[in-house]
Scaffold this motif. Sequence first.
Motif, PDB file in Angstrom:
ATOM      1  N   SER A 179       0.845  -1.189   0.000  1.00  0.00           N
ATOM      2  CA  SER A 179       0.000   0.000   0.000  1.00  0.00           C
ATOM      3  C   SER A 179       0.880   1.239   0.000  1.00  0.00           C
ATOM      4  O   SER A 179       2.046   1.203   0.413  1.00  0.00           O
ATOM      5  CB  SER A 179      -0.917   0.019   1.226  1.00  0.00           C
ATOM      6  OG  SER A 179      -0.174   0.236   2.413  1.00  0.00           O
ATOM      7  N   PRO A 200      -0.256  -4.315  -4.759  1.00  0.00           N
ATOM      8  CA  PRO A 200      -1.219  -4.610  -3.685  1.00  0.00           C
ATOM      9  C   PRO A 200      -1.386  -6.099  -3.433  1.00  0.00           C
ATOM     10  O   PRO A 200      -0.857  -6.954  -4.163  1.00  0.00           O
ATOM     11  CB  PRO A 200      -2.519  -4.013  -4.221  1.00  0.00           C
ATOM     12  CG  PRO A 200      -2.391  -4.138  -5.707  1.00  0.00           C
ATOM     13  CD  PRO A 200      -0.928  -3.881  -5.992  1.00  0.00           C
ATOM     14  N   LEU A 312      -3.564  -3.285   4.230  1.00  0.00           N
ATOM     15  CA  LEU A 312      -4.422  -3.331   3.044  1.00  0.00           C
ATOM     16  C   LEU A 312      -5.250  -4.612   3.156  1.00  0.00           C
ATOM     17  O   LEU A 312      -4.858  -5.646   2.613  1.00  0.00           O
ATOM     18  CB  LEU A 312      -3.596  -3.317   1.758  1.00  0.00           C
ATOM     19  CG  LEU A 312      -4.375  -2.960   0.496  1.00  0.00           C
ATOM     20  CD1 LEU A 312      -4.624  -1.452   0.422  1.00  0.00           C
ATOM     21  CD2 LEU A 312      -3.638  -3.433  -0.755  1.00  0.00           C
ATOM     22  N   GLY A 333      -4.071   1.542   4.744  1.00  0.00           N
ATOM     23  CA  GLY A 333      -4.354   1.563   3.321  1.00  0.00           C
ATOM     24  C   GLY A 333      -5.823   1.462   2.976  1.00  0.00           C
ATOM     25  O   GLY A 333      -6.178   1.406   1.786  1.00  0.00           O
ATOM     26  N   GLU A 336      -7.303   3.747   0.409  1.00  0.00           N
ATOM     27  CA  GLU A 336      -6.888   3.426  -0.958  1.00  0.00           C
ATOM     28  C   GLU A 336      -7.848   2.436  -1.605  1.00  0.00           C
ATOM     29  O   GLU A 336      -7.972   2.396  -2.835  1.00  0.00           O
ATOM     30  CB  GLU A 336      -5.471   2.842  -0.944  1.00  0.00           C
ATOM     31  CG  GLU A 336      -4.423   3.808  -0.403  1.00  0.00           C
ATOM     32  CD  GLU A 336      -3.081   3.134  -0.148  1.00  0.00           C
ATOM     33  OE1 GLU A 336      -2.658   2.298  -0.971  1.00  0.00           O
ATOM     34  OE2 GLU A 336      -2.453   3.446   0.887  1.00  0.00           O
TER      35      GLU A 336
END
Length: 402
Positions: A179, A200, A312, A333, A336
């Motif tokens: 991330s 990712p 993430l 993250g 995102e």
Amino acid sequence: MKILHLPKWYPHRYDDQDGDFVARHVAAIAAHGGVGGGPVQSAVVFATVARGPLPTLIEAEVDLSGPVPTWRYYYRARPTGLPPLDKLLKLGLWLVCQQRGRRAVRQHWGGAPPSLVHAHVLVRPAVVAWWLRRRHGTPYVLTEHQTALLPANAGRLSWWRRALVGYLVRQAAASTPVSADLRRALAALGGTNPHTTVVPNVVDTELFYPSPTPLARRGLLHVAAFNEQAKNLSGLLRTVARLRRAQPPLPGLHLRIAGYGPAEAAMRQLATELGLLADGTVEFLGKLAPAQVAAEMRQATAFVLFSTYENLPCVLIEAQASGLPAVATRVGGVPELLPTPDLGLLVPPADEAALGAAIAAVLTAPAGRFAVGQLRARAVALFSYPAVGRAFGAVYARILGQ
């Protein structure tokens, strides 16, 4: 191209879901990390402390049946029964396992050395990768996942560990944190690398997909390890208890919880004390296999994750692949993954009032409020096996000049 993977976490005989996100990275690379997105030769060497008795100090488990040959090693947790000595001996046993594994891989490859070493998760695997670069000139890539390196937790790291983290990232041929938030966290520890690419986590978008037919929705779904410090499930349970008392009643208020971990008994007790189990407002599903999680997601109204800190989360990506909107905290993250409100709703960590309002909003949202098709398309484009495998392949190609 021959890639030797050295993970800190990886599925093993004691827990088939431990480090499964690393295993998916390895699988994506094997299938799509070669030139033009084709296959690449990969092998894994992994060592961990045994969680049960072993007849010898070290026991090997070799799996050559799949596309990625894997050598797993288990070593005794208490070689002597003297804690200070055992700590040193376990490090020695881990290093022996690594050496045996590398020799076995090289023999499997007909004597050929790896083109590149890919270390997954600091610190030990990266130290071995660094040593191989110094000894044999083999470049290494470092992929990082750890929430322990985020600002919320990094203060607990010793000074020498912080320095080592930064040094190992700088020495890598490429750094591939999962991330942008983790990239910033590594930089704060001195881990800046000019060849940094955010790659990712990967999810199986063929396993996680929206239901092709309308289903009776089951309300909220929560899937996570029972790690209360990180996941704050108690805060979610308290929020659901307050919403349950709301007038008029909130339609579709039902929470299904999947997972396992050290805080499970405490969370079941809390749910009982809040009266959430007696009337079925909350259900504990236990540990579920990935296919079972995917089936739950196809039947849920929304996914909810009230974490105090995150990196993430794969479960949020799986929810997106399933066309499932999410309510989650604005940490790590996560923003995102949910950059716009048509993908899900973000709330501050530990803010139970904001969480309650977001849950109410998602449960009462009109049809079309959340972009199910966009959720799915985004997951396939960014987090599928081909997408992530090709991203790593581009990193490898630059390093090896291919």
